[in-house]
Design a protein around this motif. Structure first.
Motif, PDB file in Angstrom:
ATOM      1  N   SER A 160     -15.924  72.897  64.105  1.00  0.00           N
ATOM      2  CA  SER A 160     -16.706  72.087  63.815  1.00  0.00           C
ATOM      3  C   SER A 160     -16.735  70.992  64.330  1.00  0.00           C
ATOM      4  N   THR A 161     -16.130  70.762  65.517  1.00  0.00           N
ATOM      5  CA  THR A 161     -15.873  69.810  66.527  1.00  0.00           C
ATOM      6  C   THR A 161     -16.059  70.387  67.901  1.00  0.00           C
ATOM      7  N   GLU A 162     -16.361  69.568  68.691  1.00  0.00           N
ATOM      8  CA  GLU A 162     -16.152  69.788  70.135  1.00  0.00           C
ATOM      9  C   GLU A 162     -15.083  70.547  70.808  1.00  0.00           C
ATOM     10  N   ASP A 163     -14.005  69.739  70.417  1.00  0.00           N
ATOM     11  CA  ASP A 163     -12.821  69.989  70.823  1.00  0.00           C
ATOM     12  C   ASP A 163     -12.519  71.345  70.509  1.00  0.00           C
ATOM     13  N   GLN A 164     -12.679  71.861  69.141  1.00  0.00           N
ATOM     14  CA  GLN A 164     -12.524  73.342  68.676  1.00  0.00           C
ATOM     15  C   GLN A 164     -13.408  74.153  69.460  1.00  0.00           C
ATOM     16  N   LEU A 165     -14.659  73.891  69.780  1.00  0.00           N
ATOM     17  CA  LEU A 165     -15.433  74.705  70.408  1.00  0.00           C
ATOM     18  C   LEU A 165     -14.674  74.785  72.183  1.00  0.00           C
ATOM     19  N   ILE A 166     -14.378  73.868  72.558  1.00  0.00           N
ATOM     20  CA  ILE A 166     -13.884  74.157  74.080  1.00  0.00           C
ATOM     21  C   ILE A 166     -12.676  74.779  73.912  1.00  0.00           C
ATOM     22  N   ALA A 167     -11.823  74.932  72.940  1.00  0.00           N
ATOM     23  CA  ALA A 167     -10.525  75.493  72.487  1.00  0.00           C
ATOM     24  C   ALA A 167     -10.926  76.949  72.728  1.00  0.00           C
ATOM     25  N   THR A 168     -12.126  77.363  71.732  1.00  0.00           N
ATOM     26  CA  THR A 168     -12.489  78.709  71.679  1.00  0.00           C
ATOM     27  C   THR A 168     -12.909  79.485  72.947  1.00  0.00           C
ATOM     28  N   CYS A 169     -13.973  78.438  73.708  1.00  0.00           N
ATOM     29  CA  CYS A 169     -14.246  79.023  75.102  1.00  0.00           C
ATOM     30  C   CYS A 169     -12.948  79.165  75.983  1.00  0.00           C
ATOM     31  N   THR A 170     -12.156  78.354  75.985  1.00  0.00           N
ATOM     32  CA  THR A 170     -11.046  78.369  76.869  1.00  0.00           C
ATOM     33  C   THR A 170     -10.370  79.839  76.578  1.00  0.00           C
ATOM     34  N   GLU A 171      -9.611  79.933  75.004  1.00  0.00           N
ATOM     35  CA  GLU A 171      -9.407  81.066  74.809  1.00  0.00           C
ATOM     36  C   GLU A 171     -10.032  82.311  75.182  1.00  0.00           C
ATOM     37  N   TRP A 172     -11.176  82.239  74.901  1.00  0.00           N
ATOM     38  CA  TRP A 172     -12.030  83.542  75.292  1.00  0.00           C
ATOM     39  C   TRP A 172     -11.924  83.580  76.621  1.00  0.00           C
ATOM     40  N   ILE A 173     -12.415  82.774  77.559  1.00  0.00           N
ATOM     41  CA  ILE A 173     -12.158  83.100  79.007  1.00  0.00           C
ATOM     42  C   ILE A 173     -10.633  83.499  79.644  1.00  0.00           C
ATOM     43  N   ASN A 174      -9.785  82.958  78.970  1.00  0.00           N
ATOM     44  CA  ASN A 174      -8.411  83.669  79.366  1.00  0.00           C
ATOM     45  C   ASN A 174      -8.015  84.723  79.017  1.00  0.00           C
ATOM     46  N   ASN A 175      -8.430  85.275  77.635  1.00  0.00           N
ATOM     47  CA  ASN A 175      -8.302  86.616  77.175  1.00  0.00           C
ATOM     48  C   ASN A 175      -9.199  87.632  77.455  1.00  0.00           C
ATOM     49  N   THR A 176     -10.171  87.186  78.328  1.00  0.00           N
ATOM     50  CA  THR A 176     -11.321  88.310  78.806  1.00  0.00           C
ATOM     51  C   THR A 176     -10.938  88.510  80.470  1.00  0.00           C
ATOM     52  N   ASP A 177      -9.719  88.076  80.837  1.00  0.00           N
ATOM     53  CA  ASP A 177      -9.235  88.286  82.424  1.00  0.00           C
ATOM     54  C   ASP A 177      -9.397  89.910  82.276  1.00  0.00           C
TER      55      ASP A 177
END
Length: 289
Positions: A160-177
Protein backbone atom coordinates in the motif's frame (compact mmCIF):
# COMPACT_ATOMS: atom_id res chain seq x y z
CA UNK A 1 16.87 -41.40 -2.36
CA UNK A 2 13.49 -40.71 -0.76
CA UNK A 3 10.89 -38.28 -2.04
CA UNK A 4 10.81 -36.19 1.14
CA UNK A 5 11.20 -33.56 2.32
CA UNK A 6 10.40 -30.98 -0.35
CA UNK A 7 10.63 -27.23 0.22
CA UNK A 8 8.14 -25.28 -1.89
CA UNK A 9 9.47 -21.78 -2.26
CA UNK A 10 9.22 -18.63 -4.35
CA UNK A 11 10.96 -15.27 -4.66
CA UNK A 12 8.06 -13.29 -3.15
CA UNK A 13 4.54 -13.69 -1.85
CA UNK A 14 1.85 -14.20 -4.51
CA UNK A 15 4.21 -16.10 -6.80
CA UNK A 16 2.35 -19.42 -6.73
CA UNK A 17 3.70 -21.30 -3.68
CA UNK A 18 0.21 -21.82 -2.24
CA UNK A 19 -0.95 -22.96 -5.68
CA UNK A 20 1.73 -25.70 -5.62
CA UNK A 21 0.89 -26.52 -2.00
CA UNK A 22 -2.73 -27.22 -2.96
CA UNK A 23 -1.65 -29.43 -5.87
CA UNK A 24 0.69 -31.48 -3.68
CA UNK A 25 -1.95 -32.04 -1.02
CA UNK A 26 -4.47 -33.08 -3.66
CA UNK A 27 -2.31 -36.05 -4.68
CA UNK A 28 -2.91 -39.61 -3.52
CA UNK A 29 0.34 -39.89 -1.58
CA UNK A 30 1.51 -36.41 -0.64
CA UNK A 31 0.87 -33.56 1.75
CA UNK A 32 2.31 -30.07 1.93
CA UNK A 33 2.57 -28.54 5.38
CA UNK A 34 2.58 -24.79 5.92
CA UNK A 35 5.13 -22.08 6.52
CA UNK A 36 5.79 -22.90 10.18
CA UNK A 37 7.09 -26.37 9.34
CA UNK A 38 9.37 -24.93 6.66
CA UNK A 39 10.53 -22.12 8.95
CA UNK A 40 11.57 -24.58 11.63
CA UNK A 41 13.39 -26.81 9.17
CA UNK A 42 15.27 -23.92 7.56
CA UNK A 43 16.05 -22.21 10.86
CA UNK A 44 17.41 -25.45 12.32
CA UNK A 45 19.48 -25.93 9.17
CA UNK A 46 20.81 -22.37 9.27
CA UNK A 47 21.67 -22.70 12.97
CA UNK A 48 23.38 -26.06 12.40
CA UNK A 49 25.32 -24.68 9.45
CA UNK A 50 26.61 -21.60 11.29
CA UNK A 51 27.43 -23.51 14.48
CA UNK A 52 29.32 -26.22 12.62
CA UNK A 53 31.41 -23.55 10.89
CA UNK A 54 32.17 -21.93 14.26
CA UNK A 55 33.13 -25.28 15.76
CA UNK A 56 35.49 -25.95 12.87
CA UNK A 57 37.04 -22.50 13.15
CA UNK A 58 37.77 -22.86 16.89
CA UNK A 59 38.60 -26.57 16.95
CA UNK A 60 42.37 -26.19 17.47
CA UNK A 61 41.94 -23.54 20.17
CA UNK A 62 39.41 -25.66 22.01
CA UNK A 63 41.75 -28.66 21.87
CA UNK A 64 44.53 -26.49 23.33
CA UNK A 65 42.28 -25.32 26.19
CA UNK A 66 41.09 -28.82 26.99
CA UNK A 67 44.56 -30.39 26.99
CA UNK A 68 45.82 -27.76 29.43
CA UNK A 69 42.79 -28.08 31.68
CA UNK A 70 43.11 -31.87 31.83
CA UNK A 71 46.79 -31.46 32.63
CA UNK A 72 45.79 -29.58 35.77
CA UNK A 73 46.14 -25.99 34.59
CA UNK A 74 42.93 -24.45 35.93
CA UNK A 75 43.68 -21.17 34.19
CA UNK A 76 42.37 -22.87 31.05
CA UNK A 77 38.96 -23.66 32.53
CA UNK A 78 37.50 -20.87 30.38
CA UNK A 79 33.80 -20.13 30.29
CA UNK A 80 33.40 -21.10 26.64
CA UNK A 81 35.10 -24.50 26.87
CA UNK A 82 33.51 -26.83 24.34
CA UNK A 83 32.60 -30.54 24.44
CA UNK A 84 35.57 -32.56 23.10
CA UNK A 85 36.05 -33.68 19.52
CA UNK A 86 33.32 -33.95 16.91
CA UNK A 87 30.52 -34.56 19.42
CA UNK A 88 29.03 -31.03 19.25
CA UNK A 89 28.79 -31.26 15.46
CA UNK A 90 27.25 -34.72 15.67
CA UNK A 91 24.72 -33.45 18.23
CA UNK A 92 23.69 -30.52 16.02
CA UNK A 93 23.30 -32.59 12.88
CA UNK A 94 21.57 -35.30 14.88
CA UNK A 95 18.99 -32.81 16.19
CA UNK A 96 18.19 -31.73 12.63
CA UNK A 97 17.86 -35.31 11.43
CA UNK A 98 15.68 -36.14 14.45
CA UNK A 99 13.37 -33.30 13.41
CA UNK A 100 13.14 -34.68 9.88
CA UNK A 101 12.59 -38.22 11.16
CA UNK A 102 9.59 -37.11 13.20
CA UNK A 103 8.03 -35.38 10.19
CA UNK A 104 8.66 -38.54 8.17
CA UNK A 105 6.92 -40.64 10.81
CA UNK A 106 4.05 -38.20 11.26
CA UNK A 107 3.46 -38.24 7.50
CA UNK A 108 3.46 -42.03 7.39
CA UNK A 109 1.00 -42.04 10.29
CA UNK A 110 -1.55 -40.24 8.09
CA UNK A 111 -0.80 -42.72 5.30
CA UNK A 112 1.12 -40.35 3.06
CA UNK A 113 4.51 -41.04 1.49
CA UNK A 114 5.72 -37.61 0.40
CA UNK A 115 5.80 -34.53 2.58
CA UNK A 116 6.57 -30.98 1.62
CA UNK A 117 6.39 -27.63 3.38
CA UNK A 118 5.83 -24.17 1.96
CA UNK A 119 8.36 -21.40 2.48
CA UNK A 120 7.64 -18.43 0.19
CA UNK A 121 10.25 -15.68 0.05
CA UNK A 122 13.15 -18.02 0.81
CA UNK A 123 16.44 -17.75 -1.03
CA UNK A 124 17.66 -20.85 -2.80
CA UNK A 125 20.94 -20.50 -0.86
CA UNK A 126 19.13 -21.09 2.44
CA UNK A 127 17.62 -24.26 0.99
CA UNK A 128 21.02 -25.43 -0.27
CA UNK A 129 22.38 -25.03 3.27
CA UNK A 130 19.65 -27.35 4.48
CA UNK A 131 20.52 -29.82 1.72
CA UNK A 132 24.09 -29.98 3.09
CA UNK A 133 22.64 -31.92 6.04
CA UNK A 134 19.58 -33.51 4.40
CA UNK A 135 20.95 -35.15 1.22
CA UNK A 136 17.50 -36.15 -0.05
CA UNK A 137 16.05 -32.64 0.30
CA UNK A 138 14.33 -31.32 -2.81
CA UNK A 139 13.10 -27.87 -3.75
CA UNK A 140 10.23 -26.75 -5.96
CA UNK A 141 10.90 -23.09 -6.76
CA UNK A 142 8.03 -21.30 -8.48
CA UNK A 143 8.57 -17.81 -9.83
CA UNK A 144 6.33 -15.24 -11.47
CA UNK A 145 6.95 -11.93 -13.19
CA UNK A 146 7.19 -9.03 -10.77
CA UNK A 147 4.40 -7.01 -12.40
CA UNK A 148 1.80 -9.67 -11.65
CA UNK A 149 3.33 -10.34 -8.23
CA UNK A 150 2.87 -6.68 -7.30
CA UNK A 151 -0.66 -6.53 -8.76
CA UNK A 152 -1.67 -9.54 -6.65
CA UNK A 153 0.03 -8.26 -3.52
CA UNK A 154 -1.64 -4.88 -3.93
CA UNK A 155 -5.09 -6.46 -4.34
CA UNK A 156 -4.58 -8.40 -1.10
CA UNK A 157 -3.40 -5.34 0.81
CA UNK A 158 0.21 -6.50 1.10
CA UNK A 159 1.45 -3.42 -0.75
CA UNK A 160 0.00 0.00 0.00
CA UNK A 161 3.07 2.25 0.13
CA UNK A 162 6.05 2.96 -2.10
CA UNK A 163 8.39 1.60 0.56
CA UNK A 164 6.52 -1.70 0.58
CA UNK A 165 6.66 -1.81 -3.21
CA UNK A 166 10.41 -1.18 -3.20
CA UNK A 167 10.89 -3.89 -0.55
CA UNK A 168 8.95 -6.42 -2.65
CA UNK A 169 10.92 -5.54 -5.80
CA UNK A 170 14.22 -5.86 -3.94
CA UNK A 171 13.17 -9.18 -2.44
CA UNK A 172 12.11 -10.48 -5.87
CA UNK A 173 15.43 -9.48 -7.44
CA UNK A 174 17.51 -11.06 -4.67
CA UNK A 175 15.54 -14.29 -4.66
CA UNK A 176 15.55 -14.73 -8.45
CA UNK A 177 19.36 -14.84 -8.58
CA UNK A 178 19.31 -18.61 -9.03
CA UNK A 179 16.70 -18.39 -11.80
CA UNK A 180 18.75 -15.75 -13.61
CA UNK A 181 21.89 -17.89 -13.34
CA UNK A 182 20.04 -20.90 -14.76
CA UNK A 183 18.45 -18.80 -17.49
CA UNK A 184 21.85 -17.64 -18.71
CA UNK A 185 22.64 -21.30 -19.41
CA UNK A 186 19.21 -22.05 -20.90
CA UNK A 187 18.39 -24.22 -17.86
CA UNK A 188 20.86 -26.85 -19.04
CA UNK A 189 22.52 -27.29 -15.63
CA UNK A 190 19.65 -27.39 -13.15
CA UNK A 191 20.69 -29.12 -9.88
CA UNK A 192 19.04 -32.51 -9.43
CA UNK A 193 17.42 -31.36 -6.19
CA UNK A 194 15.75 -28.34 -7.84
CA UNK A 195 12.57 -28.13 -9.91
CA UNK A 196 12.12 -24.54 -11.15
CA UNK A 197 8.61 -23.62 -12.32
CA UNK A 198 7.78 -20.51 -14.30
CA UNK A 199 4.22 -19.73 -13.20
CA UNK A 200 3.16 -18.45 -16.61
CA UNK A 201 4.48 -21.56 -18.38
CA UNK A 202 2.72 -23.79 -15.87
CA UNK A 203 -0.63 -22.13 -16.57
CA UNK A 204 -0.09 -22.35 -20.33
CA UNK A 205 0.11 -26.17 -20.23
CA UNK A 206 -1.11 -27.38 -16.86
CA UNK A 207 -1.28 -31.07 -17.72
CA UNK A 208 2.32 -31.24 -18.89
CA UNK A 209 3.50 -29.15 -15.93
CA UNK A 210 1.71 -31.39 -13.44
CA UNK A 211 3.20 -34.50 -15.06
CA UNK A 212 6.68 -32.95 -14.67
CA UNK A 213 5.90 -32.10 -11.06
CA UNK A 214 4.85 -35.69 -10.37
CA UNK A 215 7.98 -37.07 -12.01
CA UNK A 216 10.23 -34.81 -9.91
CA UNK A 217 8.47 -35.27 -6.58
CA UNK A 218 7.19 -38.83 -6.60
CA UNK A 219 3.63 -37.56 -6.16
CA UNK A 220 0.85 -39.66 -7.67
CA UNK A 221 -2.42 -38.64 -9.26
CA UNK A 222 -2.42 -34.90 -8.56
CA UNK A 223 -5.97 -33.69 -9.12
CA UNK A 224 -5.76 -31.73 -12.35
CA UNK A 225 -8.90 -29.74 -11.60
CA UNK A 226 -7.23 -28.09 -8.60
CA UNK A 227 -5.03 -26.17 -11.05
CA UNK A 228 -8.13 -24.60 -12.58
CA UNK A 229 -9.38 -23.09 -9.33
CA UNK A 230 -8.76 -19.39 -8.79
CA UNK A 231 -8.09 -18.94 -5.09
CA UNK A 232 -5.89 -16.29 -3.50
CA UNK A 233 -7.65 -15.52 -0.24
CA UNK A 234 -8.35 -17.86 2.67
CA UNK A 235 -10.30 -16.32 5.54
CA UNK A 236 -12.17 -17.92 8.48
CA UNK A 237 -15.94 -17.94 8.17
CA UNK A 238 -16.21 -16.05 11.47
CA UNK A 239 -14.49 -15.48 14.79
CA UNK A 240 -16.05 -18.69 16.08
CA UNK A 241 -16.02 -20.73 12.88
CA UNK A 242 -12.54 -21.51 11.49
CA UNK A 243 -13.94 -23.07 8.31
CA UNK A 244 -12.00 -21.37 5.51
CA UNK A 245 -13.89 -19.25 3.03
CA UNK A 246 -12.04 -19.33 -0.27
CA UNK A 247 -12.25 -16.42 -2.66
CA UNK A 248 -10.40 -14.74 -5.46
CA UNK A 249 -9.40 -11.08 -5.61
CA UNK A 250 -8.77 -9.72 -9.08
CA UNK A 251 -5.25 -8.27 -9.50
CA UNK A 252 -5.09 -4.56 -8.82
CA UNK A 253 -4.33 -1.91 -11.41
CA UNK A 254 -0.93 -0.29 -11.01
CA UNK A 255 -0.32 3.42 -11.25
CA UNK A 256 2.27 4.91 -13.57
CA UNK A 257 4.38 5.74 -10.51
CA UNK A 258 4.25 2.11 -9.35
CA UNK A 259 5.12 0.84 -12.81
CA UNK A 260 7.99 3.31 -13.00
CA UNK A 261 9.40 2.02 -9.69
CA UNK A 262 9.10 -1.58 -10.87
CA UNK A 263 10.78 -0.76 -14.17
CA UNK A 264 13.57 1.20 -12.53
CA UNK A 265 14.38 -1.61 -10.09
CA UNK A 266 13.47 -4.78 -11.98
CA UNK A 267 13.70 -4.15 -15.70
CA UNK A 268 17.12 -5.77 -16.14
CA UNK A 269 16.10 -8.91 -14.25
CA UNK A 270 12.77 -9.09 -16.10
CA UNK A 271 14.59 -8.91 -19.42
CA UNK A 272 16.93 -11.65 -18.24
CA UNK A 273 14.37 -14.22 -17.10
CA UNK A 274 11.43 -13.17 -19.31
CA UNK A 275 13.14 -12.59 -22.67
CA UNK A 276 10.00 -13.88 -24.41
CA UNK A 277 7.91 -11.07 -22.87
CA UNK A 278 9.72 -7.79 -23.55
CA UNK A 279 6.53 -5.72 -23.18
CA UNK A 280 5.65 -6.57 -19.56
CA UNK A 281 6.27 -2.98 -18.53
CA UNK A 282 5.25 -1.25 -21.73
CA UNK A 283 1.92 -0.24 -20.25
CA UNK A 284 3.72 2.35 -18.12
CA UNK A 285 4.47 4.26 -21.33
CA UNK A 286 7.65 5.54 -19.70
CA UNK A 287 11.25 5.55 -20.77
CA UNK A 288 13.50 4.74 -17.87
CA UNK A 289 16.42 7.11 -17.88
Amino acid sequence: MSNSPIIVSSPAACSGATFIQRLISSSDNGICYGADAARRLLMLSEFTHSECLALQEHRDLQSFYLQNLLAGNQDFGVADLEIPGELPKHALVGALMFFKQHYDEATKAIEKEVWACKSPKSSFLSIVKAADFIPDLKCIYIYRNIVDVVRSQKSLGLISTEDQLIATCTEWINNTDVIAALSRKNFESVPAMLHPIKFEVFLADKDAAISQLEAFSGLKNIQREIADLKVNRHTPASDTDPTPVLSYEDPATLTDVELHIIAHLCQDRLTEIYPESPDLLQSSKMTIQ
